[in-house]
Design an enzyme around this catalytic site. Structure first.
Site, PDB file in Angstrom:
ATOM      1  CG  HIS A 268      -0.562   0.051   2.503  1.00  0.00           C
ATOM      2  ND1 HIS A 268      -0.204   1.225   3.132  1.00  0.00           N
ATOM      3  CD2 HIS A 268      -0.380  -0.934   3.418  1.00  0.00           C
ATOM      4  CE1 HIS A 268       0.166   0.957   4.380  1.00  0.00           C
ATOM      5  NE2 HIS A 268       0.074  -0.342   4.577  1.00  0.00           N
ATOM      6  CG  ASP A 280       2.245   0.306   7.880  1.00  0.00           C
ATOM      7  OD1 ASP A 280       1.889  -0.191   6.794  1.00  0.00           O
ATOM      8  OD2 ASP A 280       1.464   0.562   8.807  1.00  0.00           O
ATOM      9  CD  GLU A 314      -3.520  -1.392   4.986  1.00  0.00           C
ATOM     10  OE1 GLU A 314      -3.733  -2.410   5.653  1.00  0.00           O
ATOM     11  OE2 GLU A 314      -3.009  -0.368   5.497  1.00  0.00           O
ATOM     12  CG  ASP A 342       0.863  -3.651   4.954  1.00  0.00           C
ATOM     13  OD1 ASP A 342       1.729  -2.881   5.411  1.00  0.00           O
ATOM     14  OD2 ASP A 342      -0.352  -3.541   5.207  1.00  0.00           O
TER      15      ASP A 342
END
Ligand SMILES: [Zn+2]
Ligand SMILES: [Zn+2]
Ligand SMILES: [Zn+2]
Ligand SMILES: [Zn+2]
Lengths: 455, 455
Positions: A268, A280, A314, A342
């Site tokens: 994402h 992240d 996301e 992820d």
């Protein structure tokens, strides 16, 4: 010997394909391009929460990078996102022991009234205890959910701990609380609060909801143990904004024989807004882009299309993946498999799948190339990653290259999710595993069938 | 054998005293009271920068605690401190890659003009490079000092690195810079800026001075490497206030034979204002208070007075120690030795001294009891701790129980200096060493003479 030959011939992946995958794997181990990509994304874009200016810059960044990486087709697909402005969030104990607290608004938290609000806190061990509590105990108070998260390589402590974040505000508001303070869903003991998504749909009278850093949750706990009422003042200045656009950014390496059949690998593009989203999910973005670049450099295209989808939004509820599946519902049968990276930048240690049982031999063959990377065969319960799970729920097979997440939740959704947490060597190992898996699925003969859908 | 007896008799510390010290040491190893003290200080007071409300609460806390710990006399001595209000400090890159930066004002930083200031940054490897730079290169710019600090058990990386903090703003201002951004003086890679003191005396046109967290300094470095001008906006809202009072808080165990002769053990009561000052210097406060409590529980007082001084305003220039020495100049000859605990809560691993050469045998005897705690004999260059050094400069002998500071500068002067960083077991070992040293100096026959004064 005859039997062995038959058995070898029955294997779905040809020796030639495996040899190519091996070359790709070894090239991945030599390349630091994935690290350069996550460096570029964090330095040149940084925070990129869906619907913000940073998000727009991230989309432009991804398009521009994809255009240099050898994709045959690069495009965006618009999605609609709920937008939200994060203002300041101040918290302090006003009695009995005045001192400031480090907090962060959970996503979509409403503001406090102008000038803030002050109330006594009431502690609950977890969201279940809050659920059982009488409204009388909660009314007019600030609910403090004080559940600790367990550290694990698999990150399995997250699921139970995150309930307080996703449901806590709703339940607190229904019982008449004036706000929620949540011990951060994280495994560190640093003075960072972990932000993240909560469910706001249909909450009639939402109240401000803030995560506390672990040391600050410890402080409240220690104050409460002294037996006197603990009063906290909150001053939060957020704003819900009109819906707006974001984008899934997509790059394709067009299949030479079956271009309509697609292997989707994803990550994402959006991040939370207090760190630079290195773990992240900058690392995931870099891993799948570099995987595709290596495959694009082969003298010929794989049999099928390899589609890299950098999902938008996301973090705020798998919005990009859900709208993707909705928009492409008629093509889902042609998505041969999905996988998303992820879970940070730790080494891959386990190879999970979600395959029909009669396709396990493909995974077994892949293991020949993955095992030397220190990867063991896992289970068949992979959900293909958060965005991938939206596809799996529709019957799309999935692969899961499980990373070591021992320290992932030390940094997750905090200001401390920055580039220095990414180990360049681990990233190489990730790409090596991804390129094996991605190439072999795109290239193999036959297909992977469908998996049971979830309802 | 006769020689052995003579030798034993010549030793300055009697076997009986050593036996008592051994009992004290072993009691210290059994007691968690020091941890309770630092817990209490951080929970019930928290941040306590000199001259603030927190400082006043800390003074009240210390007086109240001392009164329960068995001291014969508990009192304060007023000192005068420069006061300063920390307002917000926001920084962001505005070009070429807009994103926010995590910063913290250095102590006494002036504010930016209303609405902030925006300027290009100019990088220097260290304060020496800045010193050599032409005013032309610096004028109108934001100086960025990008020196990294080395990690070491001794903390010896601090001295060279801190030059940028103490002198950087002055030199930048003299050359016409509009502000200073300093890579934090710290060893961590967490997104915390390390605040701290700088020299402002006599700076004619001070400019705002901010520490950057290590990941943010990395960001600026990476942006500058791309070759385009990097513009940063700063918005800082601090205020210099009128001078005001703070206090040294003092507790005494009055000597039974020579009450006018004093062993001073100390720590500093003030802290920086973003953490709760657990390591700096709540741990030190707890160690010396618990040391005194154990000695106060003996059936009789030691020969000399043991005086615990919790110095005020150490962080802003050893203010409490300097004013103490000034106020007690005529009594300095009666201060038999000084020692301060101000290096966190790591295990003591080395025993340093500052003694006349003919007094080394006292330290050697102490080593009998310290060695089993894992402590080795160090050198004779101890400065007795930061506040202690003010006494040593006047010829007062000193002891130094050197702690393991490997991770001290990960947390030093950041919001992350919180109770969870204190290991209760290490604190016991500290008190065990302190009680041996403190009791034996207070009890021994003879004195320690004077050490050469510094000019
Ligand atoms: Zn993610
Ligand atoms: Zn996330
Ligand atoms: Zn200190
Ligand atoms: Zn300090």
């Amino acid at each position: 010997a005859a039997l062995a030959v038959v058995s070898a011939q029955a294997k779905p992946l040809s020796q030639e394909d495996i040899s190519v995958a091996e070359v790709l794997r070894d090239r991945a181990l030599e390349s630091s391009d994935a690290y350069s990509l996550v460096e570029s994304l964090t330095v040149e874009v940084g925070p990129r929460r869906a619907g913000t200016e940073g998000d727009r810059r991230a989309v432009a960044w991804a398009l521009q990078k994809m255009k240099t990486l050898g994709f045959d087709r690069v495009y965006t697909e618009q999605i609609d996102v709920k937008r939200w402005h994060r203002g300041h969030a101040h918290a302090e104990v006003v009695a009995p022991f005045p001192q400031p607290l480090v907090v962060s608004s959970l996503g979509y938290s409403v503001p406090t009234p102008e000038g803030g609000l002050t109330a006594e806190i009431v502690e609950f061990a977890d969201v279940e205890a809050l659920t059982k509590a009488s409204a009388k105990k909660v009314k007019g108070k600030i609910v403090f959910i004080n559940r600790r998260m367990e550290r694990a390589r698999t990150g399995e402590g997250y699921g139970p701990a995150v309930q307080g974040r996703s449901k806590g505000m709703r339940i607190a508001a229904e019982k008449g609380a004036v706000a929620l303070l949540l011990r951060s869903v994280g495994t560190d003991s640093d003075r960072f609060a972990h932000t993240g998504m909560m469910s706001i749909e249909g909450v009639e009278n939402p109240v401000p909801a803030l995560a506390l850093s672990a040391p600050d949750a410890n402080l409240l706990e220690a104050m409460l143990k002294r037996g006197k009422p603990v009063e906290v003042k909150l001053d939060v200045d957020n704003e819900l904004l009109a819906d707006g656009p974001s984008f899934n950014v997509i790059g394709e390496i067009t299949g030479r024989e079956k271009p309509e059949e697609v292997m989707i690998i994803g990550a994402h593009l959006d991040s939370w807004d207090e760190g630079t989203g290195a773990l992240d999910d900058g690392a995931g973005v870099a891993i799948v882009l570099e995987t595709a670049r290596l495959i694009a450099e082969l003298p010929s295209r794989p049999r099928r299309t390899l589609r890299v989808v950098l999902f938008g939004a996301e973090e705020i509820g798998l919005v990009g993946a859900k709208q993707y599946v909705e928009a492409h519902r008629s093509e889902l049968d042609n998505i041969i498999a999905v996988s998303e990276s992820d879970f940070g930048a730790g080494k891959v240690w386990r190879f999970d799948t979600r395959l029909p049982e009669n396709k396990f031999d493909i995974a077994d063959q892949m293991m020949q190339l993955l095992a030397p990377l220190g990867i063991e065969r896992g289970n068949n319960n992979s959900h293909g990653g958060p965005d991938g799970s939206v596809f799996v729920a529709q019957g799309v097979p999935a692969f899961g290259l499980y990373q070591d997440g021992t320290d992932y939740f030390d940094f997750h959704h905090t200001p401390n999710d920055t580039l220095d947490k990414v180990d360049p060597e681990n990233l190489k190992q990730n790409v090596a595993a991804w390129v094996v898996m991605s190439f072999l699925v795109a290239e193999m003969e036959g297909d992977l069938g469908r998996v049971p859908t979830e309802h």
